[in-house]
Design a protein around this motif. Sequence first.
Motif, short mmCIF file in Angstrom:
data_model
loop_
_atom_site.label_atom_id
_atom_site.label_comp_id
_atom_site.label_asym_id
_atom_site.label_seq_id
_atom_site.Cartn_x
_atom_site.Cartn_y
_atom_site.Cartn_z
N UNK A 4 0.84 -1.20 0.00
CA UNK A 4 0.00 0.00 0.00
C UNK A 4 0.87 1.25 0.00
N UNK A 5 1.94 1.25 0.78
CA UNK A 5 2.84 2.41 0.82
C UNK A 5 3.43 2.69 -0.56
N UNK A 6 3.76 1.62 -1.29
CA UNK A 6 4.41 1.77 -2.59
C UNK A 6 3.42 1.98 -3.73
N UNK A 7 2.13 1.67 -3.48
CA UNK A 7 1.12 1.75 -4.55
C UNK A 7 -0.15 2.44 -4.05
N UNK A 8 0.02 3.54 -3.31
CA UNK A 8 -1.11 4.19 -2.66
C UNK A 8 -2.18 4.63 -3.65
N UNK A 9 -1.77 5.18 -4.78
CA UNK A 9 -2.74 5.68 -5.76
C UNK A 9 -3.55 4.53 -6.36
N UNK A 10 -2.87 3.42 -6.71
CA UNK A 10 -3.57 2.27 -7.28
C UNK A 10 -4.50 1.64 -6.25
N UNK A 11 -4.08 1.60 -5.00
CA UNK A 11 -4.91 1.06 -3.93
C UNK A 11 -6.20 1.87 -3.78
N UNK A 12 -6.07 3.18 -3.71
CA UNK A 12 -7.26 4.03 -3.57
C UNK A 12 -8.14 3.98 -4.80
N UNK A 13 -7.54 3.83 -5.98
CA UNK A 13 -8.33 3.73 -7.20
C UNK A 13 -9.16 2.45 -7.20
N UNK A 14 -8.58 1.35 -6.70
CA UNK A 14 -9.32 0.10 -6.60
C UNK A 14 -10.50 0.22 -5.65
N UNK A 15 -10.30 0.90 -4.53
CA UNK A 15 -11.40 1.10 -3.59
C UNK A 15 -12.48 2.00 -4.19
N UNK A 16 -12.06 2.97 -4.98
CA UNK A 16 -13.03 3.85 -5.64
C UNK A 16 -13.94 3.06 -6.56
N UNK A 17 -13.40 2.03 -7.22
CA UNK A 17 -14.21 1.20 -8.11
C UNK A 17 -15.28 0.45 -7.34
N UNK A 18 -15.03 0.23 -6.06
CA UNK A 18 -16.02 -0.39 -5.19
C UNK A 18 -16.97 0.64 -4.57
N UNK A 19 -16.76 1.90 -4.89
CA UNK A 19 -17.59 2.95 -4.32
C UNK A 19 -17.16 3.40 -2.94
N UNK A 20 -15.88 3.14 -2.59
CA UNK A 20 -15.38 3.48 -1.27
C UNK A 20 -14.42 4.67 -1.33
N UNK A 21 -14.32 5.37 -0.21
CA UNK A 21 -13.42 6.51 -0.10
C UNK A 21 -11.98 6.04 0.04
N UNK A 22 -11.00 6.87 -0.37
CA UNK A 22 -9.59 6.50 -0.21
C UNK A 22 -9.20 6.40 1.26
N UNK A 23 -8.39 5.42 1.59
CA UNK A 23 -7.96 5.24 2.98
C UNK A 23 -6.46 5.04 3.11
N UNK A 24 -5.73 5.10 2.00
CA UNK A 24 -4.29 4.83 2.07
C UNK A 24 -3.59 5.78 3.02
N UNK A 25 -4.00 7.06 3.04
CA UNK A 25 -3.34 8.04 3.89
C UNK A 25 -3.49 7.68 5.37
N UNK A 26 -4.67 7.18 5.75
CA UNK A 26 -4.90 6.80 7.15
C UNK A 26 -4.09 5.56 7.51
#
Length: 434
Positions: free
Chosen positions: A7-29
């Motif tokens: 997640x640290x190395x791929x934060x943008x891709x992680x949050x984009x995947x969650x967005x596809x599920x209709x979820x808010x980004x959480x990598x920063x937390x």
Amino acid sequence: MFDIRWIRENAAAFDQGLKKRGLEPVSHRLIALDEARREAVTRAQEAQTRRNALSKEIGQAKAAKDEARAQSLMAEVASLKAAIQQGEEDERRLDGELRAALSEIPNLPLEEVPEGADEHGNVELRRFGNKRQFNFAPKQHFDLGESLKLMDFETAAKLSGSRFVVLKGALARLERAIAQFMLDLHTNEHGYTEVSPPLLVRDHAMFGTAQLPKFEEDQFSVYAGTAVDEGRFAWLVPTAEVPLTNLIREMILDEQELPLRFTAFTPCFRAEAGAAGRDTRGMIRQHQFSKVEMVSITTPEQSRAELDRMLGCAETVLQRLGLPYRVMTLCGGDMGFASRLTFDIEVWLPGQHAYREISSCSVCGDFQARRMEARYRPKGGKPAYVHTLNGSGLAVGRTMVAILENYQEADGSVVIPEALRPYMGGLEVIPAHG
């Protein structure tokens, strides 16, 4: 379950995947929690290093008979002991918070998963079979079953409450016949190994396949006494996916053993906590139902092709039974928690004049394997996480529903599909009552 380093190395891709599920980004937390945990580890390590150095200095001061310095150094050692303990406590607390946060995040969809917020975003992939044209108004399964005097919801409610059924006579045998037909097909033709697993499982098994902790309210727990986990609560399986997938937990398999393919016929138990008011009549959505489950354990390179294979195995059941169906690719907002890609098979129910889900086949990647610590050893390589898949092959009760509605006759009798007649003692028709 995710690796925080990924997640640290791929934060943008992680949050984009969650967005596809209709979820808010959480990598920063998550990254902030990890940073705090890492800082606690560093503080404790630095304090320990300083404490070790001071221990040597105390010895030197005592050897030089410098008691004042020795006492000063010993006081600092005492304060460092408290700092080390606090750092270790902070590490444990933050590590627990991070693991808890990670455990409640769903798997990331594959690129081919369609965009969409709910079932309306699902995409039809193909259809099979022609819908039967009736010269009478087809009944729903519960009307048929009750008119046959072989499906009893009223008595079941007295025994157990709502969302249960008592099957009798030919329908009880039909349920058994459907399951045996499916098991024979999957073991004799599709290469699955039949398993008879426990129906009670411990917390870690439910965590491994991701029913816990997020979906606890949908599960049935029982107090198991001393027979299971020293008097703690155990869980009735919501699907045989749980014990079948956990067969390889905490193991390192040889690559040549893969793929592993398991199938089982079991009762399944679900509280249906979020289904109030939905399908309150009939056998579509019950607290107890039976299902033939398929589970595959593969390498990452095999898993996507294995999903297509598993889907084909489930479709073959409906084709042999002559039941029309369609295959749907689920969108990001409608997929199960552990899935990366899911195909639903929906069977045609003429009594409802609708397609209804009868199977879901999903590939989970290494999401469940990380939770179970299930790995394999590639030839000449280091251990890596396996990929897991699961699918209904099929839901037995819903298959019975489909047979009743598609094979009903005007007089209320029901024709037995040819593929099931050997399992029904040659019975060709369930005659109308009276």
